[in-house]
Design an enzyme around this catalytic site. Structure first.
Site, short mmCIF file in Angstrom:
data_model
loop_
_atom_site.label_atom_id
_atom_site.label_comp_id
_atom_site.label_asym_id
_atom_site.label_seq_id
_atom_site.Cartn_x
_atom_site.Cartn_y
_atom_site.Cartn_z
N LYS A 60 -4.58 12.55 1.87
CA LYS A 60 -3.16 12.32 1.56
C LYS A 60 -2.35 13.62 1.59
O LYS A 60 -2.93 14.72 1.57
CB LYS A 60 -3.06 11.63 0.20
N TYR A 88 0.18 -0.38 3.08
CA TYR A 88 -0.09 -0.65 1.66
C TYR A 88 0.43 -2.02 1.21
O TYR A 88 0.60 -2.24 0.02
CB TYR A 88 0.54 0.43 0.79
N PHE A 129 4.41 0.28 -8.67
CA PHE A 129 4.38 1.61 -8.06
C PHE A 129 4.47 1.58 -6.54
O PHE A 129 4.36 2.62 -5.89
CB PHE A 129 3.10 2.35 -8.50
N ARG A 171 -16.30 5.52 -1.49
CA ARG A 171 -15.64 5.26 -2.77
C ARG A 171 -16.29 6.08 -3.89
O ARG A 171 -15.61 6.57 -4.79
CB ARG A 171 -15.68 3.76 -3.12
N THR A 230 -9.53 6.11 -9.25
CA THR A 230 -8.14 6.22 -8.77
C THR A 230 -7.36 7.30 -9.51
O THR A 230 -6.64 8.07 -8.89
CB THR A 230 -7.44 4.84 -8.94
N ARG A 264 -11.67 13.34 -6.15
CA ARG A 264 -10.45 13.23 -6.97
C ARG A 264 -10.53 14.08 -8.23
O ARG A 264 -9.52 14.59 -8.70
CB ARG A 264 -10.17 11.76 -7.28
N ASN A 304 -3.52 11.68 -5.59
CA ASN A 304 -4.97 11.68 -5.84
C ASN A 304 -5.79 12.01 -4.59
O ASN A 304 -6.96 11.67 -4.50
CB ASN A 304 -5.41 10.37 -6.50
N HIS A 343 -7.62 8.41 0.25
CA HIS A 343 -7.69 6.95 0.28
C HIS A 343 -9.01 6.56 0.91
O HIS A 343 -9.49 7.24 1.81
CB HIS A 343 -6.55 6.37 1.13
#
Ligand code: IDP
Ligand code: MG
Length: 134
Positions: free
Chosen positions: A10, A50, A58, A86, A92, A103, A113, A116
């Protein structure tokens, strides 16, 4: 089972020059980077990507954020790649992420964070196709 998953680095992490550090974590954990490209998406594209979150409070902020700067999108491949990615990402909210996860290491906040990752085989297929249509 060998799977493919979509990973995104990100804007907050690209901006802090963490791309190579994050790619190294994938490579060191048996996730092969099959495809990679650096792009910037429009807010419309981010909203489309998204859209599963469109009812969330959000959503607007999330889409503005993803489109706020360059990102690196990747296809990762490996044994149980979806779950493995993951696990490497962590929770998250970086505050809740386990020690050693991406993260925990690099995330700034729940918004920023750093990464993705697809959360299911169906979504992995959709998300890979979203960024890497042949
Ligand atoms: P994930 O990225 O761990 O899969 P999701 O629940 O799919 O988390 O949410 C997508 C993204 O939306 C998160 O990575 C995070 O940046 C943002 N997000 C999720 N929940 C919240 C929240 O409660 N407040 C603000 N942003 C959130
Ligand atoms: Mg998600």
């Amino acid at each position: 089972m060998i799977q493919q998953t979509l990973s995104i680095i990100k804007p907050d992490a690209v901006e802090r020059n963490l791309v190579e550090n994050i790619k190294e974590i994938f490579s060191n954990n048996k996730l092969k980077i099959l495809k990679t490209k650096k792009i910037q998406v429009t807010k419309e594209e981010a909203s489309d990507f998204y859209k599963v979150h469109q009812t969330k409070p959000f959503y607007d902020k999330l889409c503005s954020y993803l489109s706020s700067g360059p990102i690196v999108v990747m296809v990762l491949e490996g044994e149980n790649a979806i779950e493995e990615n993951r696990k490497l990402m962590g929770a998250t909210d970086p505050k809740n992420a386990d020690e050693g996860t991406i993260r925990k290491k690099y995330g700034i906040s729940i918004d920023k964070n750093s990464v993705h990752g697809s959360d299911s085989p169906d979504n992995a297929k959709k998300e890979i196709n979203f960024f890497f249509k042949n």
